[in-house]
Design a protein around this motif. Structure first.
Motif, PDB file in Angstrom:
ATOM      1  N   ARG A 163      12.972  41.716  -8.041  1.00  0.00           N
ATOM      2  CA  ARG A 163      11.658  41.637  -8.690  1.00  0.00           C
ATOM      3  C   ARG A 163      10.950  40.318  -8.359  1.00  0.00           C
ATOM      4  N   THR A 164      11.678  39.217  -8.462  1.00  0.00           N
ATOM      5  CA  THR A 164      11.090  37.911  -8.169  1.00  0.00           C
ATOM      6  C   THR A 164      10.695  37.815  -6.702  1.00  0.00           C
ATOM      7  N   LEU A 165      11.529  38.370  -5.820  1.00  0.00           N
ATOM      8  CA  LEU A 165      11.243  38.336  -4.385  1.00  0.00           C
ATOM      9  C   LEU A 165       9.952  39.078  -4.061  1.00  0.00           C
ATOM     10  N   VAL A 166       9.770  40.265  -4.646  1.00  0.00           N
ATOM     11  CA  VAL A 166       8.560  41.054  -4.383  1.00  0.00           C
ATOM     12  C   VAL A 166       7.324  40.338  -4.917  1.00  0.00           C
ATOM     13  N   LYS A 167       7.415  39.792  -6.122  1.00  0.00           N
ATOM     14  CA  LYS A 167       6.265  39.088  -6.698  1.00  0.00           C
ATOM     15  C   LYS A 167       5.914  37.849  -5.879  1.00  0.00           C
ATOM     16  N   ARG A 168       6.929  37.141  -5.397  1.00  0.00           N
ATOM     17  CA  ARG A 168       6.668  35.951  -4.580  1.00  0.00           C
ATOM     18  C   ARG A 168       6.015  36.347  -3.250  1.00  0.00           C
ATOM     19  N   LEU A 169       6.420  37.483  -2.701  1.00  0.00           N
ATOM     20  CA  LEU A 169       5.806  37.968  -1.466  1.00  0.00           C
ATOM     21  C   LEU A 169       4.325  38.261  -1.681  1.00  0.00           C
ATOM     22  N   ILE A 170       3.992  38.928  -2.781  1.00  0.00           N
ATOM     23  CA  ILE A 170       2.590  39.233  -3.085  1.00  0.00           C
ATOM     24  C   ILE A 170       1.794  37.945  -3.247  1.00  0.00           C
ATOM     25  N   ASP A 171       2.371  36.951  -3.889  1.00  0.00           N
ATOM     26  CA  ASP A 171       1.692  35.659  -4.055  1.00  0.00           C
ATOM     27  C   ASP A 171       1.386  35.014  -2.703  1.00  0.00           C
ATOM     28  N   ARG A 172       2.346  35.083  -1.770  1.00  0.00           N
ATOM     29  CA  ARG A 172       2.152  34.486  -0.441  1.00  0.00           C
ATOM     30  C   ARG A 172       1.076  35.247   0.333  1.00  0.00           C
ATOM     31  N   LEU A 173       1.058  36.574   0.190  1.00  0.00           N
ATOM     32  CA  LEU A 173       0.046  37.384   0.879  1.00  0.00           C
ATOM     33  C   LEU A 173      -1.340  37.089   0.316  1.00  0.00           C
ATOM     34  N   ASN A 174      -1.449  36.990  -0.993  1.00  0.00           N
ATOM     35  CA  ASN A 174      -2.742  36.696  -1.613  1.00  0.00           C
ATOM     36  C   ASN A 174      -3.280  35.341  -1.174  1.00  0.00           C
ATOM     37  N   ALA A 202      -4.177  41.237  -3.928  1.00  0.00           N
ATOM     38  CA  ALA A 202      -3.434  42.364  -4.486  1.00  0.00           C
ATOM     39  C   ALA A 202      -2.998  42.050  -5.913  1.00  0.00           C
ATOM     40  N   THR A 203      -3.203  43.003  -6.801  1.00  0.00           N
ATOM     41  CA  THR A 203      -2.780  42.878  -8.197  1.00  0.00           C
ATOM     42  C   THR A 203      -1.734  43.939  -8.485  1.00  0.00           C
ATOM     43  N   VAL A 204      -0.571  43.521  -8.942  1.00  0.00           N
ATOM     44  CA  VAL A 204       0.530  44.445  -9.204  1.00  0.00           C
ATOM     45  C   VAL A 204       0.256  45.217 -10.491  1.00  0.00           C
ATOM     46  N   ASP A 205       0.281  46.543 -10.391  1.00  0.00           N
ATOM     47  CA  ASP A 205       0.136  47.398 -11.565  1.00  0.00           C
ATOM     48  C   ASP A 205       1.502  47.745 -12.153  1.00  0.00           C
ATOM     49  N   GLU A 206       2.408  48.185 -11.290  1.00  0.00           N
ATOM     50  CA  GLU A 206       3.752  48.554 -11.736  1.00  0.00           C
ATOM     51  C   GLU A 206       4.762  48.127 -10.680  1.00  0.00           C
ATOM     52  N   ARG A 216       3.314  49.662  -7.231  1.00  0.00           N
ATOM     53  CA  ARG A 216       1.934  50.156  -7.298  1.00  0.00           C
ATOM     54  C   ARG A 216       1.023  48.953  -7.471  1.00  0.00           C
ATOM     55  N   TYR A 217      -0.002  48.883  -6.650  1.00  0.00           N
ATOM     56  CA  TYR A 217      -0.881  47.720  -6.714  1.00  0.00           C
ATOM     57  C   TYR A 217      -2.307  48.110  -6.350  1.00  0.00           C
ATOM     58  N   GLY A 268     -19.205  46.955   1.266  1.00  0.00           N
ATOM     59  CA  GLY A 268     -19.704  46.223   0.110  1.00  0.00           C
ATOM     60  C   GLY A 268     -18.985  44.921  -0.078  1.00  0.00           C
ATOM     61  N   PRO A 269     -19.564  44.050  -0.890  1.00  0.00           N
ATOM     62  CA  PRO A 269     -18.938  42.747  -1.145  1.00  0.00           C
ATOM     63  C   PRO A 269     -17.734  42.825  -2.060  1.00  0.00           C
ATOM     64  N   SER A 270     -17.598  43.920  -2.801  1.00  0.00           N
ATOM     65  CA  SER A 270     -16.476  44.062  -3.717  1.00  0.00           C
ATOM     66  C   SER A 270     -15.955  45.489  -3.662  1.00  0.00           C
ATOM     67  N   VAL A 271     -14.807  45.658  -3.033  1.00  0.00           N
ATOM     68  CA  VAL A 271     -14.197  46.973  -2.871  1.00  0.00           C
ATOM     69  C   VAL A 271     -12.812  46.951  -3.492  1.00  0.00           C
ATOM     70  N   LYS A 272     -12.452  48.015  -4.187  1.00  0.00           N
ATOM     71  CA  LYS A 272     -11.124  48.123  -4.776  1.00  0.00           C
ATOM     72  C   LYS A 272     -10.460  49.400  -4.288  1.00  0.00           C
ATOM     73  N   THR A 273      -9.191  49.290  -3.957  1.00  0.00           N
ATOM     74  CA  THR A 273      -8.433  50.461  -3.518  1.00  0.00           C
ATOM     75  C   THR A 273      -7.000  50.343  -4.016  1.00  0.00           C
ATOM     76  N   GLY A 274      -6.388  51.466  -4.347  1.00  0.00           N
ATOM     77  CA  GLY A 274      -5.032  51.474  -4.863  1.00  0.00           C
ATOM     78  C   GLY A 274      -4.046  51.985  -3.835  1.00  0.00           C
ATOM     79  N   GLN A 275      -2.792  51.575  -3.973  1.00  0.00           N
ATOM     80  CA  GLN A 275      -1.754  52.000  -3.047  1.00  0.00           C
ATOM     81  C   GLN A 275      -0.416  51.917  -3.750  1.00  0.00           C
ATOM     82  N   ALA A 276       0.537  52.664  -3.230  1.00  0.00           N
ATOM     83  CA  ALA A 276       1.906  52.612  -3.727  1.00  0.00           C
ATOM     84  C   ALA A 276       2.844  52.605  -2.529  1.00  0.00           C
ATOM     85  N   VAL A 277       3.878  51.783  -2.593  1.00  0.00           N
ATOM     86  CA  VAL A 277       4.823  51.684  -1.487  1.00  0.00           C
ATOM     87  C   VAL A 277       6.249  51.625  -2.026  1.00  0.00           C
ATOM     88  N   VAL A 278       7.164  52.082  -1.199  1.00  0.00           N
ATOM     89  CA  VAL A 278       8.588  51.913  -1.464  1.00  0.00           C
ATOM     90  C   VAL A 278       9.087  50.811  -0.548  1.00  0.00           C
TER      91      VAL A 278
END
Length: 213
Positions: free
Chosen positions: A73-84, A120-124, A135-136, A151-161
């Motif tokens: 869990r910590t590894l995935v969250k840290r990865l998202i932080d680095r990508l952001n 990216a914002t983590v949903d689940e 899910r993010y 547009g200047p502000s676009v939102k899209t959802g995705q889910a990955v394994v």
């Protein structure tokens, strides 16, 4: 108390050189000119000084503690932080396999060039030892319409394994995000119904006006 003679008859671990002095792990500071052959061990493990060996053990344990692998869990969250943050530093310590090449520093930089403000914002996040389901939502600017909406502000959802091996993320497989799909469909249907209702009311009004004209 250990005598100086015992210390000088032991073999020590060299900690470093400072201003002509050989410093050992046990705390000795011996002038290089006075350092006798055999006083410094050729390899750390060959030292006979118990204090030096003790300090070696403490240092090794400290290093192990610092390098303790992250949980999934910590590894995935840290990865998202680095990508952001568009920060590829230490990514090679988190990734392996196909994903290591897919998320190179050049590709990460290109992602933020094409989609300014990519975040990216983590949903689940459901994490196990060898895998995780994520899910993010991504918000960004899409100047070229690559996501289907300019547009200047676009939102899209995705889910990955995410697949993991040896405490590193090795692969990311996109899956159909049914929840996001149905949620989006419901919003589209509501908008369509509102549009149809508006048109129907307009048509009724026009018919009534024609009837009385």
């Amino acid at each position: 108390m250990v005598s100086c003679l015992t210390l000088l008859n032991s073999t020590h671990v060299l900690a470093g050189h400072v201003e002509g002095l050989n410093h050992t792990l046990c705390g000795l500071a011996i002038a290089e000119a006075d350092t006798q052959p055999g006083l410094i061990a050729s390899v750390p493990g060959a030292a006979t000084c118990q204090r030096c060996q003790s300090m070696l053990h403490v240092g090794a344990m400290s290093h192990v503690a610092q390098e303790r692998p992250l949980d999934t869990r910590t590894l995935v969250k840290r990865l998202i932080d680095r990508l952001n943050a568009n920060d590829s530093t230490h990514l090679e310590k988190m990734l392996d396999g196909p994903l290591l090449g897919a998320l190179s520093s050049q590709r990460l930089g290109r992602l933020h060039e094409l989609f300014p403000g990519w975040h990216a914002t983590v949903d689940e996040l459901i994490a196990e030892e060898g895998s995780a389901v994520l899910r993010y939502q991504v918000s960004c600017s899409d100047a070229f319409g690559l996501l289907g909406c300019i547009g200047p502000s676009v939102k899209t959802g995705q889910a990955v394994v995410l697949r993991l091996a040896n405490h590193r993320i090795t692969d990311a497989c996109p899956i159909v995000d049914d929840f996001a799909f149905w949620s989006g469909l419901a919003k589209t249907s509501d908008a369509a119904c509102a549009h149809c209702t508006s048109n129907f009311n307009s048509a009724k009004g026009s018919s009534r006006d024609n009837h009385y004209s």
